[in-house]
Design an enzyme around this catalytic site. Structure first.
Site, PDB file in Angstrom:
ATOM      1  CB  SER A 245     -37.854   2.035  14.314  1.00 46.14           C
ATOM      2  OG  SER A 245     -38.978   1.203  14.444  1.00 46.14           O
ATOM      3  NE  ARG A 246     -36.522  -4.626  15.794  1.00 47.77           N
ATOM      4  CZ  ARG A 246     -36.172  -4.121  16.959  1.00 47.77           C
ATOM      5  NH1 ARG A 246     -35.621  -2.913  17.023  1.00 47.77           N
ATOM      6  NH2 ARG A 246     -36.356  -4.804  18.084  1.00 47.77           N
ATOM      7  CD  GLU A 274     -30.073  -4.842  13.317  1.00 42.80           C
ATOM      8  OE1 GLU A 274     -30.222  -3.608  13.361  1.00 42.80           O
ATOM      9  OE2 GLU A 274     -30.729  -5.654  13.999  1.00 42.80           O
ATOM     10  CG  HIS A 293     -29.896  -3.282  17.252  1.00 40.79           C
ATOM     11  ND1 HIS A 293     -30.714  -4.004  16.421  1.00 40.79           N
ATOM     12  CD2 HIS A 293     -30.714  -2.813  18.234  1.00 40.79           C
ATOM     13  CE1 HIS A 293     -31.960  -3.985  16.880  1.00 40.79           C
ATOM     14  NE2 HIS A 293     -31.975  -3.258  17.983  1.00 40.79           N
TER      15      HIS A 293
END
Length: 335
Positions: A245-246, A274, A293
Site C-alpha cells: 500500500s504505502r 522511499e 515499488h
C-alpha cells in the site's frame, strides 16, 4: 456523422509507448482526434495553451501537472479527464469538480498486478520461501525433514487490512486455496464481508490471529501510522507483514525494531522513506524481502491502463457514461 472529439495527452511522455502501443493508439485515434507527438508536461507552455483551448478530453497519466483553476481557464471546452493510472486525488483540483468535468481512472486495472504480487508474496511467505532461500544460500545444504519449522499454506491464517480494489481482488484470488482469511475494514459490515467470503474482525483481533497480515488500506489522514508499535506487537511470533500500500501506514521505527529483532518477517514493496537510506538494516536482514515499488503496473502491464482509457473513450463516443467514473465524495476514503 459528428466530428471526433479533440483529446490531448498530459503526462510524462516516457510512459506513452507502453500505455498506448501502436495497436492501441490506432484504436484511440478511431474515436478521438489526438496528436500522439504532443504530450503536455507544463500547462503554461505556449503549445500546451493552444492545444488546451481546443481539448474536450484530457488523457492523463503519471507526470501530469496538477489540473487546477489556472489550467482549466485555458481549457473552456474540456469536459472529461481520463486518467491512465491510479489515484486522481492529487491530480485534479476543486475547480475540476466545480465545473462538472467527468473524471475516470484506471485504478481498478492498476489494482490487478498489485493483488497478483500480494498473492505470490502470501504463498511464498507461508512456505517460508524467503527465509529458507537465505539459509540455503549460506549453508548450501537442504534442511533435515524435521527442520523446516511450522511452514506450509494449509489453513494458514491471512489477515487482510482494507477492502480496497486491491484488497477485493486479492480476496478473489485467495479463494481457491486452503487458507483462513479475515478482513478489517471499518466501511464493511458483516453482510458485505460474508459476500466477500471472509469474516470481519476488529483490527487488534485480526493482528493477533493472523500468520500473515497484508495491508491494502488507502493513504489518508485516518490511516497514517495505523500500524504503530502496539499494533505490530500483536502479530504472532514468526508472523509476516506484507505492505504493497504505502509506507506511511506503518510506523517505520517500530517496524524496523520488530524486524531487526527477528521476531517477525516482512515483504515490503513500499517503505517510509522511499527508497530507504543506503544504511538501512532492512536491506540486509534475512527476514525482510524488499522490492522497489514494483507491485503496481509496470512494463507490458501498462497497456491494460491505456486499454481502460480507450474503452472509456469508446463508451463516450457511443453516448454512454464512463464505467470507471470517480466520485468526488469517495476520495475522502480512497487512495
Amino acid at each position: 456523422m459528428p466530428p471526433l472529439p479533440r483529446a490531448l495527452f498530459a503526462m510524462d511522455p516516457v510512459h506513452l509507448p507502453e500505455l498506448f502501443p501502436p495497436r492501441l493508439m490506432a484504436r484511440l485515434q478511431e474515436v478521438a482526434q489526438i496528436d500522439p507527438t504532443l504530450v503536455v508536461r507544463d500547462f503554461t507552455d505556449p503549445e500546451a495553451v493552444r492545444a488546451m483551448a481546443e481539448a474536450e478530453i484530457l488523457i492523463t497519466g503519471w507526470g501530469c501537472p496538477h489540473i487546477g483553476a489556472d489550467a482549466l481557464a485555458a481549457a473552456p471546452r474540456l469536459r472529461t479527464v481520463l486518467h491512465a493510472a491510479g489515484s486522481v486525488r492529487g491530480l485534479v483540483g476543486d475547480a475540476v469538480w466545480e465545473r462538472g468535468i467527468a473524471v475516470s481512472s484506471a485504478v481498478r486495472a492498476n489494482a490487478l498486478p498489485v493483488a497478483e504480487y500480494t498473492l505470490a508474496a502470501i504463498l511464498f511467505a507461508g512456505k517460508d520461501t524467503f527465509g529458507l532461500r537465505e539459509r540455503f544460500r549460506t549453508e548450501h545444504v537442504y534442511p533435515a525433514p524435521g527442520d523446516h519449522g511450522p511452514i506450509g499454506n494449509l489453513g494458514r491464517r491471512i489477515g487482510i487490512i482494507g477492502a480496497s480494489r486491491v484488497g477485493r481482488r486479492l480476496l478473489e484470488l485467495l479463494r481457491p486455496f486452503d487458507l483462513t482469511v479475515t478482513l478489517y475494514d471499518p466501511y464493511v459490515d458483516d453482510a458485505e464481508a460474508a459476500g466477500l467470503g471472509v469474516v470481519r474482525l476488529p483490527l487488534d483481533e485480526l493482528m493477533r490471529t493472523s500468520d500473515i497480515v497484508s495491508l491494502h488500506a488507502p493513504d489518508i489522514p485516518e490511516t497514517y501510522r495505523m500500524l504503530d508499535r502496539a499494533k505490530l506487537a500483536l502479530i504472532p511470533d514468526g508472523g509476516v507483514l506484507i505492505n504493497t500500500s504505502r509506507g506511511a501506514l506503518v510506523d517505520p521505527l517500530a517496524l524496523a525494531d520488530e524486524l531487526v529483532s527477528g521476531r517477525i518477517g516482512a515483504v515490503l514493496d513500499v517503505t517510509e522513506p522511499e527508497p530507504l537510506p543506503a544504511d538501512s538494516p532492512l536491506y540486509q536482514l534475512p527476514n525482510v524481502f524488499l522490492t522497489p515499488h514494483i507491485a503496481g503496473s509496470l512494463g507490458n502491464e501498462l497497456e491494460r491502463l491505456g486499454r481502460t482509457v480507450v474503452d472509456e473513450l469508446e463508451r463516450l463516443a457511443a453516448g454512454d457514461d464512463p464505467t470507471h467514473r470517480v466520485v468526488r465524495s469517495d476520495l475522502v476514503r480512497s487512495a
